[in-house]
Design a protein around this motif. Structure first.
Motif: not given
Length: 474
Positions: A344-365
């Motif tokens: 869903g992130l790929m479709q709506e916000h590209g690979f960059v948007g996916l990368g930002l989201f995963l970075t946020l999740m990694a920091f939180t974890f």
């Protein structure tokens, strides 16, 4: 009766929020997760409670001096970056009006995420927020577990009709994320290692409350299975070893399991087993093939627009636009949502948007992991270590189940992010004891003078501060 009761609660709650701003955060998550307006029948059904509570909280935020600045952490920085990036992708979205409408909706979630650390601080307030979030979803686990046992698992467990959690997959994911928090809450009451919560009945009946919450834990686990959500089932399998390892009396549980299966003959309901088997035979299941089709669409859109994607609500453009990106066409003839956080992130916000989201999740974890490993022995805050473990495991369940579910903008997820920021501050500002505690129940400091005792007596649940002189640490 439900409608009148809810209306009375709202009438009392709004002025209370204006007086005590931090209560507004608890109310907002209760409204957003429990969705009480969708459990009524007449004039309160579907009422915009989030607007009432959110508006009162914003007013209270500007009026009160009882607040802290927004902590500048890696999580808050990533939230600011993500908000700006999603504004950019909305500007270039193929469905411009739909994209901006949803961007505004998501910004409301992020606004509360930023406000929460400003108003929630100190052990009592943090624990109350955790309890409200846990209880809001655990109610449906308790109810759903009893329903599944009563019906033999013959019917789906669903969320409140009309709400965001009405579908089986969404309520299944929510219960999955909350399941470790239910276990931590049961241990908190059973072992009595949390702060005084300001309500004498909770202190007096702490042990029976703990036993009841243990029962809610098992009923919620049953309810997750009875949602028939394959994503929630896979997520439950992933976090089950962590839950089992964290429990006490593991041998007794194994023995009970053997007796139930081998002696009593308890087995999973046949419809549930058939649903699980479709995970292997996915080529024969339309639901699974629809997901594969939608993932192909998302990938192809991201390859065409790797930076901006197609923007929010792109799949609302209709079937002809949607199928032009598909790798194959099925018997169904309608546009599909991505059915995955990542696609869903790929479709709506590209690979960059996916990368930002995963970075946020990694920091939180990683923040939860740090708190879990250090809080108990560095500052003696058992409650902080236990709840950090629960939130970390719940986040892991979300990341795994999210492979099959489109729940990127779930307010419960961003509550987890806010809690990571808050709990990190609690860890960093707490004094270091000279010796680490050796039990799950740290020794409580005693007042050193009559004036300190008087100050402790004036503390109430509304003040949101800890009892006694130890409150100065916050």
């Amino acid at each position: 009766m439900r409608d009148y009761l809810l209306a009375l609660i709202v009438v009392v709650l709004v002025p209370l929020i204006v007086r005590y701003a931090w209560i507004g955060i608890l109310a907002w998550f209760w409204v957003g997760l429990f969705a009480p307006q969708w459990n009524t029948w007449t004039f309160m059904r579907g009422a915009p409670l989030a607007q009432y509570v959110g508006g009162a909280t914003l007013i209270a935020l500007f009026l009160t001096k009882d607040r802290k600045p927004i902590p500048l952490t890696r999580e808050t920085v990533m939230l600011f970056v993500l908000a700006g990036y999603l504004a950019m992708t909305s500007y270039f979205a193929v469905n411009s009006s739909g994209a901006w409408d949803f961007w505004i909706h998501f910004m409301k979630i992020l606004l509360i995420t930023f406000i929460t650390p400003m108003l929630i601080y100190g052990e009592r307030r943090v624990v109350w927020l955790l309890l409200v979030i846990t209880a809001s979803i655990a109610f449906y686990g308790f109810k759903g577990g009893l329903f599944a046992i009563q019906t033999g698992g013959a019917h789906h467990v669903l969320g409140p009709s009309g709400s965001y959690l009405s579908g089986n997959t969404y309520i299944g994911l929510a219960m999955l994320m909350i399941l470790p928090l239910i276990l931590a809450t049961a241990r908190m009451f059973d072992r009595r290692w949390a702060a005084d919560l300001g309500i004498e009945l909770l202190n007096r009946f702490s042990r029976p409350i703990g036993w009841f919450v243990y029962a809610v834990f098992w009923l919620t686990a049953i309810a997750i299975l009875a949602t028939y959500s394959r994503g929630a089932f896979v997520g439950l399998l992933a976090i089950a070893p962590f839950l089992f390892w964290h429990m006490q009396k593991k041998g007794l549980m194994l023995l009970a399991g053997v007796i139930l299966v081998a002696v009593v003959g308890v087995t999973a309901p046949e419809p549930l087993v058939e649903r699980w088997q479709t995970i292997q035979a996915y080529e024969e299941d339309n639901s699974a093939m629809m997901r594969i089709q939608s993932w192909g669409v998302a990938w192809n859109i991201a390859m065409e627009n790797p930076v901006t994607g197609a923007g929010f609500r792109s799949h609302h453009l209709g079937y002809d636009w949607y199928i032009s990106y598909a790798n194959f066409e099925g018997v169904w003839r309608h546009a599909l949502s991505p059915h995955s956080v990542y696609f869903g992130l790929m479709q709506e916000h590209g690979f960059v948007g996916l990368g930002l989201f995963l970075t946020l999740m990694a920091f939180t974890f990683m923040t939860f992991n740090r708190i879990r490993r250090t809080a108990r022995y560095r500052t003696g805050q058992t409650w902080l270590a236990e709840y950090a473990w629960a939130l970390q495991v719940g986040l892991l369940g979300y990341l795994i189940a999210g492979t099959f579910l489109d729940v990127t903008y779930f307010n419960l997820l961003y509550a987890f992010v806010a809690l990571a920021v808050i709990m990190r501050r609690e860890l960093e500002t707490a004094p270091h004891p000279t010796t680490a505690p050796v039990t799950d129940k740290p020794a409580q400091p005693q007042p050193n003078s009559q004036s300190e005792q008087i100050g402790a007596d004036k503390d109430t649940v509304m003040s949101g501060t800890l009892m006694g002189p130890s409150s100065s640490r916050n």
